[in-house]
Design a protein around this motif. Structure first.
Motif, PDB file in Angstrom:
ATOM      1  N   TYR A 180       0.844  -1.196   0.000  1.00  0.00           N
ATOM      2  CA  TYR A 180       0.000   0.000   0.000  1.00  0.00           C
ATOM      3  C   TYR A 180       0.876   1.241   0.000  1.00  0.00           C
ATOM      4  O   TYR A 180       1.965   1.240   0.560  1.00  0.00           O
ATOM      5  CB  TYR A 180      -0.930   0.027   1.222  1.00  0.00           C
ATOM      6  N   GLU A 181       0.357   2.296  -0.624  1.00  0.00           N
ATOM      7  CA  GLU A 181       1.067   3.572  -0.614  1.00  0.00           C
ATOM      8  C   GLU A 181       1.092   4.119   0.811  1.00  0.00           C
ATOM      9  O   GLU A 181       0.085   4.091   1.499  1.00  0.00           O
ATOM     10  CB  GLU A 181       0.368   4.580  -1.527  1.00  0.00           C
ATOM     11  N   PRO A 182       2.231   4.627   1.258  1.00  0.00           N
ATOM     12  CA  PRO A 182       2.267   5.202   2.614  1.00  0.00           C
ATOM     13  C   PRO A 182       1.457   6.491   2.695  1.00  0.00           C
ATOM     14  O   PRO A 182       1.298   7.200   1.702  1.00  0.00           O
ATOM     15  CB  PRO A 182       3.752   5.456   2.851  1.00  0.00           C
ATOM     16  N   LEU A 183       0.942   6.758   3.863  1.00  0.00           N
ATOM     17  CA  LEU A 183       0.166   7.978   4.105  1.00  0.00           C
ATOM     18  C   LEU A 183       0.877   8.834   5.140  1.00  0.00           C
ATOM     19  O   LEU A 183       1.456   8.318   6.092  1.00  0.00           O
ATOM     20  CB  LEU A 183      -1.214   7.645   4.673  1.00  0.00           C
ATOM     21  N   HIS A 184       0.813  10.123   4.949  1.00  0.00           N
ATOM     22  CA  HIS A 184       1.313  11.092   5.923  1.00  0.00           C
ATOM     23  C   HIS A 184       0.140  12.021   6.217  1.00  0.00           C
ATOM     24  O   HIS A 184      -0.299  12.765   5.345  1.00  0.00           O
ATOM     25  CB  HIS A 184       2.509  11.862   5.345  1.00  0.00           C
ATOM     26  N   ILE A 185      -0.388  11.943   7.436  1.00  0.00           N
ATOM     27  CA  ILE A 185      -1.559  12.737   7.802  1.00  0.00           C
ATOM     28  C   ILE A 185      -1.157  13.741   8.874  1.00  0.00           C
ATOM     29  O   ILE A 185      -0.815  13.365   9.994  1.00  0.00           O
ATOM     30  CB  ILE A 185      -2.704  11.837   8.298  1.00  0.00           C
ATOM     31  N   PRO A 186      -1.153  15.042   8.526  1.00  0.00           N
ATOM     32  CA  PRO A 186      -0.799  16.066   9.523  1.00  0.00           C
ATOM     33  C   PRO A 186      -1.873  16.180  10.603  1.00  0.00           C
ATOM     34  O   PRO A 186      -3.063  15.994  10.340  1.00  0.00           O
ATOM     35  CB  PRO A 186      -0.712  17.358   8.713  1.00  0.00           C
ATOM     36  N   VAL A 187      -1.429  16.505  11.809  1.00  0.00           N
ATOM     37  CA  VAL A 187      -2.333  16.685  12.943  1.00  0.00           C
ATOM     38  C   VAL A 187      -2.065  18.065  13.546  1.00  0.00           C
ATOM     39  O   VAL A 187      -0.924  18.414  13.823  1.00  0.00           O
ATOM     40  CB  VAL A 187      -2.118  15.605  14.020  1.00  0.00           C
ATOM     41  N   LEU A 188      -3.131  18.832  13.730  1.00  0.00           N
ATOM     42  CA  LEU A 188      -3.061  20.127  14.408  1.00  0.00           C
ATOM     43  C   LEU A 188      -3.859  19.995  15.691  1.00  0.00           C
ATOM     44  O   LEU A 188      -5.037  19.624  15.664  1.00  0.00           O
ATOM     45  CB  LEU A 188      -3.640  21.243  13.544  1.00  0.00           C
ATOM     46  N   PHE A 189      -3.230  20.281  16.825  1.00  0.00           N
ATOM     47  CA  PHE A 189      -3.884  20.188  18.128  1.00  0.00           C
ATOM     48  C   PHE A 189      -3.850  21.564  18.773  1.00  0.00           C
ATOM     49  O   PHE A 189      -2.781  22.121  19.003  1.00  0.00           O
ATOM     50  CB  PHE A 189      -3.167  19.160  18.998  1.00  0.00           C
ATOM     51  N   THR A 190      -5.026  22.117  19.038  1.00  0.00           N
ATOM     52  CA  THR A 190      -5.140  23.433  19.671  1.00  0.00           C
ATOM     53  C   THR A 190      -5.547  23.242  21.125  1.00  0.00           C
ATOM     54  O   THR A 190      -6.583  22.628  21.400  1.00  0.00           O
ATOM     55  CB  THR A 190      -6.170  24.309  18.937  1.00  0.00           C
ATOM     56  N   VAL A 191      -4.724  23.751  22.032  1.00  0.00           N
ATOM     57  CA  VAL A 191      -5.013  23.681  23.457  1.00  0.00           C
ATOM     58  C   VAL A 191      -5.534  25.052  23.881  1.00  0.00           C
ATOM     59  O   VAL A 191      -4.862  26.065  23.693  1.00  0.00           O
ATOM     60  CB  VAL A 191      -3.761  23.300  24.266  1.00  0.00           C
ATOM     61  N   THR A 192      -6.734  25.070  24.410  1.00  0.00           N
ATOM     62  CA  THR A 192      -7.397  26.305  24.817  1.00  0.00           C
ATOM     63  C   THR A 192      -7.327  26.460  26.341  1.00  0.00           C
ATOM     64  O   THR A 192      -6.991  25.497  27.044  1.00  0.00           O
ATOM     65  CB  THR A 192      -8.866  26.304  24.357  1.00  0.00           C
ATOM     66  N   PRO A 193      -7.658  27.631  26.864  1.00  0.00           N
ATOM     67  CA  PRO A 193      -7.676  27.787  28.321  1.00  0.00           C
ATOM     68  C   PRO A 193      -8.686  26.823  28.947  1.00  0.00           C
ATOM     69  O   PRO A 193      -9.679  26.467  28.305  1.00  0.00           O
ATOM     70  CB  PRO A 193      -8.124  29.235  28.530  1.00  0.00           C
ATOM     71  N   PRO A 194      -8.442  26.402  30.186  1.00  0.00           N
ATOM     72  CA  PRO A 194      -9.397  25.505  30.832  1.00  0.00           C
ATOM     73  C   PRO A 194     -10.744  26.184  31.014  1.00  0.00           C
ATOM     74  O   PRO A 194     -10.824  27.410  31.123  1.00  0.00           O
ATOM     75  CB  PRO A 194      -8.758  25.171  32.174  1.00  0.00           C
ATOM     76  N   GLU A 195     -11.774  25.382  31.022  1.00  0.00           N
ATOM     77  CA  GLU A 195     -13.128  25.909  31.164  1.00  0.00           C
ATOM     78  C   GLU A 195     -13.535  25.869  32.632  1.00  0.00           C
ATOM     79  O   GLU A 195     -13.619  24.806  33.232  1.00  0.00           O
ATOM     80  CB  GLU A 195     -14.104  25.069  30.340  1.00  0.00           C
ATOM     81  N   LEU A 196     -13.766  27.039  33.204  1.00  0.00           N
ATOM     82  CA  LEU A 196     -14.231  27.129  34.579  1.00  0.00           C
ATOM     83  C   LEU A 196     -15.739  26.949  34.571  1.00  0.00           C
ATOM     84  O   LEU A 196     -16.452  27.632  33.839  1.00  0.00           O
ATOM     85  CB  LEU A 196     -13.836  28.485  35.177  1.00  0.00           C
TER      86      LEU A 196
END
Length: 144
Positions: A94-110
């Motif tokens: 199978y052709e290899p896959l490269h899948i980018p991941v963006l993770f956004t961390v926001t302020p905690p929710e009070l």
């Protein structure tokens, strides 16, 4: 007389992901997940998946004609901001896959419980009433 030999190579199969990138958002201290479906990969093909950061993990699920990669990002030890990584998927034939991941961390929710307080007091009278209000952050409870 001329004899020719032709070499034929079969092109690799495609894993056909349902997405080409993953974007996740979670408040600091929490986690988020997303599923990448790989169509056309029989259960006999187990993809090799590599995540490039400690905060990114994965689980592989497979059925007869479908494989899925559940990606999970944890903001337990991350500061607020944007973090990038990738998931690399490969399988024999199978052709290899490269899948980018963006993770956004926001302020905690009070959060507050209860969310509303109603008091009934008549004019020129005083009233005492005990009310318990609880404020919480992910993993923490603060009594007020």
């Amino acid at each position: 007389m001329v004899l020719a030999v032709l070499a034929c190579t079969r092109p690799p199969h495609a894993l056909n992901p349902d997405t080409t990138e993953v974007a996740l958002t979670a408040p600091r201290g929490a986690s988020a997940s997303s599923t990448i479906l790989l169509r056309g990969a029989p259960s006999t093909v187990v993809p090799l998946v590599v995540a490039s950061e400690d905060w990114l993990s994965f689980e592989i699920l497979a059925s007869e004609d479908l494989a899925a990669i559940v990606t999970a990002a944890s903001a337990a030890v991350l500061a607020e901001g944007e973090f990038t990584s990738s998931v690399d998927v490969s399988a024999p034939g199978y052709e290899p896959l490269h899948i980018p991941v963006l993770f956004t961390v926001t302020p905690p929710e009070l959060r507050f419980e209860p969310t509303t307080i109603a008091l009934a007091v008549r004019e020129n009278e005083t009233a005492e009433q005990a009310i318990t209000v609880t404020a919480s952050l992910p993993g923490t409870v603060i009594d007020l």
